[in-house]
Design a protein around this motif. Structure first.
Motif, PDB file in Angstrom:
ATOM      1  N   PHE A 228       5.615   0.231  -9.326  1.00  0.00           N
ATOM      2  CA  PHE A 228       4.163   0.283  -9.162  1.00  0.00           C
ATOM      3  C   PHE A 228       3.559  -1.122  -9.225  1.00  0.00           C
ATOM      4  O   PHE A 228       2.729  -1.500  -8.387  1.00  0.00           O
ATOM      5  N   ILE A 229       4.001  -1.915 -10.186  1.00  0.00           N
ATOM      6  CA  ILE A 229       3.508  -3.291 -10.314  1.00  0.00           C
ATOM      7  C   ILE A 229       3.918  -4.121  -9.102  1.00  0.00           C
ATOM      8  O   ILE A 229       3.139  -4.934  -8.590  1.00  0.00           O
ATOM      9  N   LEU A 230       5.148  -3.913  -8.610  1.00  0.00           N
ATOM     10  CA  LEU A 230       5.599  -4.623  -7.408  1.00  0.00           C
ATOM     11  C   LEU A 230       4.700  -4.294  -6.223  1.00  0.00           C
ATOM     12  O   LEU A 230       4.294  -5.192  -5.466  1.00  0.00           O
ATOM     13  N   GLY A 231       4.379  -3.013  -6.043  1.00  0.00           N
ATOM     14  CA  GLY A 231       3.504  -2.625  -4.942  1.00  0.00           C
ATOM     15  C   GLY A 231       2.139  -3.290  -5.043  1.00  0.00           C
ATOM     16  O   GLY A 231       1.586  -3.757  -4.036  1.00  0.00           O
ATOM     17  N   CYS A 232       1.599  -3.374  -6.251  1.00  0.00           N
ATOM     18  CA  CYS A 232       0.298  -4.023  -6.448  1.00  0.00           C
ATOM     19  C   CYS A 232       0.373  -5.518  -6.159  1.00  0.00           C
ATOM     20  O   CYS A 232      -0.548  -6.096  -5.562  1.00  0.00           O
ATOM     21  N   MET A 233       1.459  -6.141  -6.556  1.00  0.00           N
ATOM     22  CA  MET A 233       1.634  -7.569  -6.278  1.00  0.00           C
ATOM     23  C   MET A 233       1.713  -7.827  -4.784  1.00  0.00           C
ATOM     24  O   MET A 233       1.152  -8.807  -4.273  1.00  0.00           O
ATOM     25  N   LEU A 234       2.392  -6.944  -4.049  1.00  0.00           N
ATOM     26  CA  LEU A 234       2.488  -7.094  -2.596  1.00  0.00           C
ATOM     27  C   LEU A 234       1.121  -6.930  -1.936  1.00  0.00           C
ATOM     28  O   LEU A 234       0.808  -7.622  -0.960  1.00  0.00           O
TER      29      LEU A 234
ATOM     30  N   ALA B 259       0.834  -1.203   0.000  1.00  0.00           N
ATOM     31  CA  ALA B 259       0.000   0.000   0.000  1.00  0.00           C
ATOM     32  C   ALA B 259       0.874   1.262   0.000  1.00  0.00           C
ATOM     33  O   ALA B 259       0.555   2.252  -0.682  1.00  0.00           O
ATOM     34  N   LEU B 260       1.973   1.248   0.765  1.00  0.00           N
ATOM     35  CA  LEU B 260       2.854   2.411   0.815  1.00  0.00           C
ATOM     36  C   LEU B 260       3.521   2.669  -0.538  1.00  0.00           C
ATOM     37  O   LEU B 260       3.595   3.816  -0.997  1.00  0.00           O
ATOM     38  N   ILE B 261       4.010   1.585  -1.155  1.00  0.00           N
ATOM     39  CA  ILE B 261       4.668   1.748  -2.467  1.00  0.00           C
ATOM     40  C   ILE B 261       3.685   2.257  -3.498  1.00  0.00           C
ATOM     41  O   ILE B 261       3.939   3.238  -4.219  1.00  0.00           O
ATOM     42  N   THR B 262       2.530   1.616  -3.578  1.00  0.00           N
ATOM     43  CA  THR B 262       1.526   1.989  -4.577  1.00  0.00           C
ATOM     44  C   THR B 262       0.985   3.385  -4.314  1.00  0.00           C
ATOM     45  O   THR B 262       0.868   4.217  -5.226  1.00  0.00           O
ATOM     46  N   GLY B 263       0.641   3.650  -3.041  1.00  0.00           N
ATOM     47  CA  GLY B 263       0.068   4.947  -2.707  1.00  0.00           C
ATOM     48  C   GLY B 263       1.021   6.093  -2.960  1.00  0.00           C
ATOM     49  O   GLY B 263       0.621   7.156  -3.463  1.00  0.00           O
ATOM     50  N   SER B 264       2.296   5.919  -2.605  1.00  0.00           N
ATOM     51  CA  SER B 264       3.268   7.001  -2.794  1.00  0.00           C
ATOM     52  C   SER B 264       3.446   7.328  -4.274  1.00  0.00           C
ATOM     53  O   SER B 264       3.560   8.499  -4.657  1.00  0.00           O
ATOM     54  N   LEU B 265       3.459   6.310  -5.117  1.00  0.00           N
ATOM     55  CA  LEU B 265       3.612   6.546  -6.551  1.00  0.00           C
ATOM     56  C   LEU B 265       2.381   7.230  -7.133  1.00  0.00           C
ATOM     57  O   LEU B 265       2.491   8.110  -7.997  1.00  0.00           O
ATOM     58  N   LEU B 266       1.203   6.839  -6.649  1.00  0.00           N
ATOM     59  CA  LEU B 266      -0.023   7.456  -7.146  1.00  0.00           C
ATOM     60  C   LEU B 266      -0.136   8.907  -6.700  1.00  0.00           C
ATOM     61  O   LEU B 266      -0.516   9.792  -7.478  1.00  0.00           O
ATOM     62  N   LEU B 267       0.184   9.165  -5.442  1.00  0.00           N
ATOM     63  CA  LEU B 267       0.049  10.511  -4.902  1.00  0.00           C
ATOM     64  C   LEU B 267       1.037  11.491  -5.527  1.00  0.00           C
ATOM     65  O   LEU B 267       0.738  12.676  -5.713  1.00  0.00           O
ATOM     66  N   THR B 268       2.239  10.985  -5.842  1.00  0.00           N
ATOM     67  CA  THR B 268       3.256  11.858  -6.448  1.00  0.00           C
ATOM     68  C   THR B 268       3.177  11.885  -7.959  1.00  0.00           C
ATOM     69  O   THR B 268       3.914  12.638  -8.606  1.00  0.00           O
TER      70      THR B 268
END
Length: 382
Positions: free
Chosen positions: A266-272, A246-255
């Motif tokens: 981004f794909i790694l964050g979604c897989m996690l 959630a942190l990886i995905t959210g940070s990329l989306l917010l920025t």
């Protein structure tokens, strides 16, 4: 054998499967222990043999029950028949020397312990008696895991030579039917607050091929410990993985950094996110099964609250909302593609998020359904 009321008694329980070469010497050693302590005793053979094991044992005065299939089943049936003040267990293949039972009986009779474990790893393992994989990797790993999870301090969790008082046996709620009974016995002893002591013993090689299956039996022990402790095995790791995703995905989306050079992150964050959700759900299944089996007698109230029908309804509702959000986002991607004349489309971010939402939503729905079915016959209003 008959018991005298003024003497303590000893029951020795041995499972057997085609041990005609060694059953006689095991029974002779057991009988010599009865004589050494001037104690009334009985020998119970829980048998599943196709050779002369049962015949030989019965001819020597042992009580033979069976046929009984399964290591755990054999002990459960044998222990149910035991009437002694003290109970000892060992295999019938003479790998454990029953003449060493004095190491077990002395502290029991002195009242210094309730449960005595043999330890081969601190004793003498004869050449060829234990494969190096078991001695240096498998057994220490599984023993260390059990010690960590259940607060025990033993060195050889899978030693089959043990002894305990009748009162200790009655406190332990033993249920498992397979090899994992060895772990369950220690876990139950620790849960009941029994005084556990280890004694070093000698371990001899078998005359016939071993019936152990290293990886299958090892997995059975791990699976059983996971059932008892789903929190450290699945809930906590799953929560960590999910939050990290959630942190990886959210940070990329917010920025707004989901560009070509950050797409892999981004794909790694979604897989996690997906992996963490799956681990948490599996932990829920294990926790529910343990609840049904009555494995958490001291945690019935808290466990039942989050597994009751209304909580499952909420999970079903939340899963449906997340699934619908994923579907709507996916439909938006399709609409954009149609509007562009079915040409090239740069909607990877939206497509991946749609997939993640849909998967997590479906996972929550399926979890709610599975858990509710598992709890159909359980009264969770404790």
């Amino acid at each position: 054998m008959l018991y005298k009321l003024d003497m303590p008694s000893l029951s020795i329980v041995m499972p057997s499967m085609n041990e005609e070469e060694t059953i006689r010497i095991c029974i002779e050693k057991a009988q010599s222990i009865f004589k050494k302590y001037s104690i009334e005793g009985e020998i119970i053979i829980a048998d599943n043999s196709s050779d002369r094991t049962a015949e030989i044992a019965a001819s020597m005065g042992a009580k033979v029950i069976g046929p009984i299939k399964g290591y755990g089943n054999a002990y459960l049936k044998g222990l149910a028949e035991a009437k002694g003040d003290y109970i000892a267990i060992a295999d019938a293949d003479n790998t454990y020397d029953l003449l060493e039972l004095d190491k077990f009986l002395d502290p029991l009779m002195a009242g210094d312990a309730d449960f005595i474990m043999g330890t081969r790893l601190k004793g003498d393992i004869k050449k060829g008696a234990m494969p190096w994989l078991h001695q240096y990797i498998g057994n220490p790993f599984l023993t260390g895991m059990l010690n960590l999870l259940f607060g025990t301090k033993i060195s050889d969790a899978h030693c089959g030579m043990r002894a305990f008082t009748k009162e200790a046996l009655e406190k332990m709620d033993l249920k498992t039917h397979g090899m994992e009974l060895a772990s369950e016995m220690i876990i139950e002893a620790a849960k009941c607050g029994l005084r556990i002591k280890e004694v070093p013993i000698t371990y001899y090689s078998r005359r016939t091929p071993s019936k152990l299956r290293s990886f299958q039996d090892g997995w059975r022990h791990i699976r059983f410990m996971m059932l008892y402790r789903p929190l450290p095995f699945l809930f906590l790791p799953g929560a960590v993985v999910f939050v990290l995703g959630a942190l990886i995905t959210g940070s990329l989306l917010l920025t707004g950094n989901v560009a070509e050079n950050r797409l892999h992150s981004f794909i790694l964050g979604c897989m996690l996110l997906i992996l963490g959700g799956q681990m948490i759900s599996t932990g829920g299944y294990l926790k529910t099964y343990g609840l049904i089996r009555g494995m958490y007698p001291n945690d019935k109230g808290n466990t039942a609250k989050w597994l009751n029908y209304h909580s499952l309804e909420k999970e079903l509702f939340a899963g449906s909302i997340i699934l619908i959000a994923g579907i709507l986002l996916g439909l938006k991607v399709v609409y954009t593609w149609i509007s562009s004349g079915y040409g090239s489309l740069s909607e990877v971010k939206s497509a991946v998020i749609s997939m993640v939402f849909a998967f997590i939503g479906l996972q929550m729905i399926f979890s709610a359904i599975v858990l509710s079915v598992m709890l159909l016959e359980v009264d969770t209003d404790w």
